[in-house]
Design an enzyme around this catalytic site. Sequence first.
Site, mmCIF file in Angstrom:
data_model
loop_
_atom_site.group_PDB
_atom_site.id
_atom_site.type_symbol
_atom_site.label_atom_id
_atom_site.label_comp_id
_atom_site.label_asym_id
_atom_site.label_seq_id
_atom_site.Cartn_x
_atom_site.Cartn_y
_atom_site.Cartn_z
ATOM 1 N N GLN A 164 33.724 8.258 33.403
ATOM 2 C CA GLN A 164 32.752 8.833 34.369
ATOM 3 C C GLN A 164 31.366 8.462 34.137
ATOM 4 O O GLN A 164 30.691 8.563 34.748
ATOM 5 C CB GLN A 164 32.735 10.308 34.356
ATOM 6 N N HIS B 146 32.317 6.583 38.531
ATOM 7 C CA HIS B 146 31.228 6.813 38.794
ATOM 8 C C HIS B 146 30.052 5.906 39.174
ATOM 9 O O HIS B 146 28.958 5.595 39.174
ATOM 10 C CB HIS B 146 30.594 8.007 38.192
ATOM 11 N N THR C 261 26.688 11.095 24.000
ATOM 12 C CA THR C 261 25.394 11.965 23.553
ATOM 13 C C THR C 261 25.131 11.294 22.113
ATOM 14 O O THR C 261 23.705 11.394 21.631
ATOM 15 C CB THR C 261 25.642 13.463 23.231
ATOM 16 N N CYS D 170 15.585 -9.674 51.773
ATOM 17 C CA CYS D 170 15.099 -9.092 53.456
ATOM 18 C C CYS D 170 14.194 -8.036 53.286
ATOM 19 O O CYS D 170 13.824 -7.619 54.213
ATOM 20 C CB CYS D 170 16.656 -8.764 53.972
ATOM 21 N N ASP E 237 26.693 4.252 31.737
ATOM 22 C CA ASP E 237 25.919 3.625 30.576
ATOM 23 C C ASP E 237 26.740 2.282 30.028
ATOM 24 O O ASP E 237 25.827 1.450 29.472
ATOM 25 C CB ASP E 237 25.789 4.656 29.693
HETATM 26 N N1 APR Z 1 31.471 14.738 21.214
HETATM 27 C C1 APR Z 1 32.344 15.423 21.931
HETATM 28 N N2 APR Z 1 32.171 16.215 23.021
HETATM 29 C C2 APR Z 1 30.874 16.232 23.292
HETATM 30 C C3 APR Z 1 29.676 15.864 22.752
HETATM 31 C C4 APR Z 1 30.080 14.918 21.455
HETATM 32 N N3 APR Z 1 29.160 14.550 20.637
HETATM 33 N N4 APR Z 1 28.710 16.110 23.341
HETATM 34 C C5 APR Z 1 28.857 16.948 24.355
HETATM 35 N N5 APR Z 1 30.159 16.979 24.456
HETATM 36 C C6 APR Z 1 30.904 17.649 25.334
HETATM 37 C C7 APR Z 1 30.522 19.093 26.057
HETATM 38 O O1 APR Z 1 31.064 20.038 25.373
HETATM 39 C C8 APR Z 1 30.771 19.096 27.253
HETATM 40 O O2 APR Z 1 32.102 19.898 27.429
HETATM 41 O O3 APR Z 1 31.166 16.899 26.700
HETATM 42 C C9 APR Z 1 31.178 17.502 27.782
HETATM 43 C C10 APR Z 1 30.184 16.871 28.621
HETATM 44 O O4 APR Z 1 30.337 17.562 29.862
HETATM 45 P P1 APR Z 1 29.414 17.133 31.063
HETATM 46 O O5 APR Z 1 27.846 17.304 30.865
HETATM 47 O O6 APR Z 1 30.000 18.194 32.284
HETATM 48 O O7 APR Z 1 29.771 15.684 31.493
HETATM 49 P P2 APR Z 1 30.837 15.240 32.345
HETATM 50 O O8 APR Z 1 32.054 16.047 32.364
HETATM 51 O O9 APR Z 1 30.799 13.556 32.051
HETATM 52 O O10 APR Z 1 30.307 15.313 33.720
HETATM 53 C C11 APR Z 1 31.217 14.691 34.983
HETATM 54 O O11 APR Z 1 29.496 15.194 36.494
HETATM 55 O O12 APR Z 1 27.111 15.322 37.060
HETATM 56 C C12 APR Z 1 28.232 14.671 37.115
HETATM 57 O O13 APR Z 1 28.215 12.395 37.613
HETATM 58 C C13 APR Z 1 28.037 13.326 36.580
HETATM 59 O O14 APR Z 1 29.783 12.080 35.463
HETATM 60 C C14 APR Z 1 29.232 13.211 35.698
HETATM 61 C C15 APR Z 1 30.226 14.170 35.952
#
Ligand code: APR
Length: 246
Positions: A104, A122, A30, A157, A107
């Site tokens: 996961q 993933h 992020t 193809c 990118d």
């Molecule tokens: N620093 C630390 N933690 C962060 C930050 C940051 N800058 N920004 C967000 N987070 C945390 C959020 O609090 C959240 O708990 O990262 C976590 C992201 O969680 P998700 O959005 O659920 O992402 P993820 O766990 O990677 O999802 C897993 O779900 O939809 C599928 O394929 C997709 O790989 C993905 C999988």
Amino acid sequence: MQQSEVQALANLLKRHRGQATVFTGAGISTESGIPDFRSPGTGLWSHIDPMEYLSVDALYARPHNFWKYFSKVFGPTLDAQPNAGHIALAALENAGYIHTVITQNIDGLHQKAGAKKVLEVHGHLRTVRCNSCGRQYPMKEALAQLPKVPVPRCDDCGHSVRPDVVLFGDMMPPAFTQALQAVEQSQLVLMVGSSLTVSPANTLAFYASHLAIVNRDPTPADGRADVVVHGTAGQVLTAVTEELKL
Ligand code: APR
């Protein structure tokens, strides 16, 4: 983030030097401008249904919709740059503290930051492959065909292609089995930036005998972790590398 938590995490990495694996989720990216999935309000899934746009069913039953959404949401990610969190993890790997980065994320930012052993459970955004002959192409070439054509096609193809990303409904790739082996050979798993809500990837965080968590928000695994640091990955992981004098 408390300095005492950073010191505790640094000590855990020292104690298990060379026997640690990192497991990352969207939260580590992020700070590179890539939204995560479940953060309230900003997460991708807070305004679209993943099954509607990122499932195997969506790809084959509604290919025009799939590619329109995929190119809009993931096209910009191809030019994203790693942030301090990715750079700190690469430094920990290069210094011999961690032996594998399991992610996961699709990118590719761990590799851009210099990480060497990265297991993408993933898949990744780098290539697409033909649904018929299996030939692979760079993702950028496939996206360049849009919107002239609604669905990118194989140069050889003429069949439609699909991204080398694990979609909802796909089988897990060989990288997942390798990730399982990496965790089984680890004393410590450092989980960074994941809500730990998607299986089977989230089960990986529970195999090692020691667990550390760096996450902005609480996770379901906080209660069984040796160390939990709630904060941003870039700030926390940079503080850890400074504590270890990297
Ligand atoms: N620093 C630390 N933690 C962060 C930050 C940051 N800058 N920004 C967000 N987070 C945390 C959020 O609090 C959240 O708990 O990262 C976590 C992201 O969680 P998700 O959005 O659920 O992402 P993820 O766990 O990677 O999802 C897993 O779900 O939809 C599928 O394929 C997709 O790989 C993905 C999988």
